[in-house]
Design a protein around this motif. Structure first.
Motif, PDB file in Angstrom:
ATOM      1  N   LEU A  56      35.676  37.582  36.151  1.00  0.00           N
ATOM      2  CA  LEU A  56      36.800  38.039  36.965  1.00  0.00           C
ATOM      3  C   LEU A  56      37.351  36.891  37.808  1.00  0.00           C
ATOM      4  O   LEU A  56      36.593  36.041  38.279  1.00  0.00           O
ATOM      5  N   VAL A  71      44.469  43.399  40.517  1.00  0.00           N
ATOM      6  CA  VAL A  71      44.398  43.258  39.062  1.00  0.00           C
ATOM      7  C   VAL A  71      45.809  43.136  38.490  1.00  0.00           C
ATOM      8  O   VAL A  71      46.088  42.255  37.679  1.00  0.00           O
ATOM      9  N   VAL A 130      39.837  38.982  42.592  1.00  0.00           N
ATOM     10  CA  VAL A 130      39.466  40.289  42.034  1.00  0.00           C
ATOM     11  C   VAL A 130      37.967  40.508  42.200  1.00  0.00           C
ATOM     12  O   VAL A 130      37.524  41.583  42.619  1.00  0.00           O
ATOM     13  N   LEU A 149      38.422  47.104  35.135  1.00  0.00           N
ATOM     14  CA  LEU A 149      38.066  45.685  35.094  1.00  0.00           C
ATOM     15  C   LEU A 149      37.559  45.275  33.718  1.00  0.00           C
ATOM     16  O   LEU A 149      37.912  44.208  33.209  1.00  0.00           O
ATOM     17  N   TYR A 194      39.739  42.584  31.611  1.00  0.00           N
ATOM     18  CA  TYR A 194      39.238  41.212  31.645  1.00  0.00           C
ATOM     19  C   TYR A 194      38.199  40.868  30.591  1.00  0.00           C
ATOM     20  O   TYR A 194      37.818  39.714  30.484  1.00  0.00           O
TER      21      TYR A 194
END
Length: 134
Positions: free
Chosen positions: A14, A48, A18, A113, A117
């Motif tokens: 990340l 994000v 974030v 997330l 990602y």
């Protein structure tokens, strides 16, 4: 927590801003602090979207943009919109969360997330392992 083939945890990928907010949200999991998860989650959604799309503004717009860009599904957008509304209610209407609600919010944010990602190149590399059909 899931590790990648390099032994790295997914959350280590990340971006710093974030990851810091994700750590803050997870750090809010303690008796008498569960309510802090919702505003942190709301802010995390905004970060994000800003990181991936340069989006800012009210929290509903970044969710729409993330969906339109293909980062999240319609279903996840709807669920995250509820997280945003809970965050608003905590900040502006005194809503208090129970542990189970805070865990649910963290689970939804973790889903965001991971789908936003997780290294796409690694997923595509998996495709190359599929033998041709006969």
């Amino acid at each position: 927590m899931t590790t990648l083939d390099s032994g790295q945890y997914w959350c280590d990928l990340l971006p710093d801003a974030v990851k810091a907010m994700w750590d803050a949200a997870r750090g809010s999991m303690g008796p008498g602090r569960y309510t802090l998860v919702a505003p942190a989650a709301r802010t995390l959604i905004e970060r994000v979207a800003q990181d991936l799309l340069g989006e800012s503004g009210n929290p509903g717009e970044p969710l729409r943009a993330l969906k339109d860009a293909g980062f999240i599904t319609h279903r996840l957008r709807r669920q995250l919109q509820i997280v945003v509304e809970v965050g608003n209610a905590v900040l502006h209407r005194g809503l208090e969360l129970e542990e189970a609600d805070a865990r649910l919010i963290l689970g939804l944010i973790e889903t965001l997330l991971r789908v936003a990602y997780f290294p796409e190149a690694r997923v595509e590399a998996l495709r190359s392992t599929i033998p041709p059909r006969r």
